[in-house]
Scaffold this motif. Sequence first.
Motif, PDB file in Angstrom:
ATOM      1  N   GLN A   6       5.732   3.908   2.207  1.00 29.92           N
ATOM      2  CA  GLN A   6       4.408   3.385   2.520  1.00 29.92           C
ATOM      3  C   GLN A   6       3.462   3.476   1.326  1.00 29.92           C
ATOM      4  O   GLN A   6       2.307   3.126   1.437  1.00 29.92           O
TER       5      GLN A   6
ATOM      6  N   TRP B 265      12.769   0.060   2.953  1.00 31.78           N
ATOM      7  CA  TRP B 265      11.746  -0.654   3.705  1.00 31.78           C
ATOM      8  C   TRP B 265      10.360  -0.350   3.135  1.00 31.78           C
ATOM      9  O   TRP B 265      10.077   0.767   2.723  1.00 31.78           O
ATOM     10  N   THR B 266       9.513  -1.344   3.157  1.00 31.05           N
ATOM     11  CA  THR B 266       8.100  -1.157   2.834  1.00 31.05           C
ATOM     12  C   THR B 266       7.303  -1.625   4.043  1.00 31.05           C
ATOM     13  O   THR B 266       7.808  -2.357   4.882  1.00 31.05           O
ATOM     14  N   ALA B 267       6.064  -1.190   4.129  1.00 32.93           N
ATOM     15  CA  ALA B 267       5.248  -1.524   5.294  1.00 32.93           C
ATOM     16  C   ALA B 267       3.955  -2.214   4.871  1.00 32.93           C
ATOM     17  O   ALA B 267       3.494  -2.067   3.749  1.00 32.93           O
ATOM     18  N   GLU B 268       3.388  -2.968   5.789  1.00 28.41           N
ATOM     19  CA  GLU B 268       2.141  -3.673   5.544  1.00 28.41           C
ATOM     20  C   GLU B 268       0.953  -2.813   5.965  1.00 28.41           C
ATOM     21  O   GLU B 268       0.968  -2.226   7.041  1.00 28.41           O
ATOM     22  N   HIS B 269      -0.069  -2.751   5.120  1.00 28.66           N
ATOM     23  CA  HIS B 269      -1.239  -1.908   5.393  1.00 28.66           C
ATOM     24  C   HIS B 269      -2.525  -2.602   4.956  1.00 28.66           C
ATOM     25  O   HIS B 269      -3.269  -2.063   4.159  1.00 28.66           O
ATOM     26  N   HIS B 270      -2.770  -3.779   5.388  1.00 24.99           N
ATOM     27  CA  HIS B 270      -3.961  -4.491   4.940  1.00 24.99           C
ATOM     28  C   HIS B 270      -5.237  -3.715   5.268  1.00 24.99           C
ATOM     29  O   HIS B 270      -5.427  -3.248   6.377  1.00 24.99           O
TER      30      HIS B 270
ATOM     31  N   CYS C 180       0.046  -2.441  -0.156  1.00 31.29           N
ATOM     32  CA  CYS C 180      -0.376  -2.949   1.159  1.00 31.29           C
ATOM     33  C   CYS C 180       0.361  -4.214   1.576  1.00 31.29           C
ATOM     34  O   CYS C 180       0.337  -4.577   2.740  1.00 31.29           O
ATOM     35  N   ALA C 181       1.025  -4.905   0.650  1.00 33.12           N
ATOM     36  CA  ALA C 181       1.746  -6.128   0.986  1.00 33.12           C
ATOM     37  C   ALA C 181       3.209  -5.973   0.555  1.00 33.12           C
ATOM     38  O   ALA C 181       3.480  -5.826  -0.633  1.00 33.12           O
ATOM     39  N   PRO C 182       4.138  -5.990   1.496  1.00 34.15           N
ATOM     40  CA  PRO C 182       5.547  -5.764   1.163  1.00 34.15           C
ATOM     41  C   PRO C 182       6.085  -6.698   0.086  1.00 34.15           C
ATOM     42  O   PRO C 182       6.861  -6.280  -0.767  1.00 34.15           O
ATOM     43  N   GLU C 183       5.662  -7.961   0.098  1.00 34.06           N
ATOM     44  CA  GLU C 183       6.186  -8.904  -0.889  1.00 34.06           C
ATOM     45  C   GLU C 183       5.735  -8.557  -2.312  1.00 34.06           C
ATOM     46  O   GLU C 183       6.475  -8.758  -3.281  1.00 34.06           O
TER      47      GLU C 183
END
Length: 66
Positions: free
Chosen positions: A6, A38-43, A51-54
């Motif tokens: 994260q 894995w990465t997660a989104e956290h806007h 904050c953006a997986p891509e």
Amino acid sequence: MSVLDQSPVGAGLSPADSLRASVELAQTAEELGHVRYWTAEHHGSPGFAGCAPEILAAILLGHRPP
């Protein structure tokens, strides 16, 4: 086994420090034979650097040895 990253920004660290730590974590996970990272989104979450997986994926892949 997989890894969920994260990219938290710890006390006294900058977002850049946290991204470097994510790169090190991804490299270590690969060395240990993990096949999922894995990465997660956290806007809008100031406590996380990735904050953006891509975007985080591009950073991680850019540091992957050939």
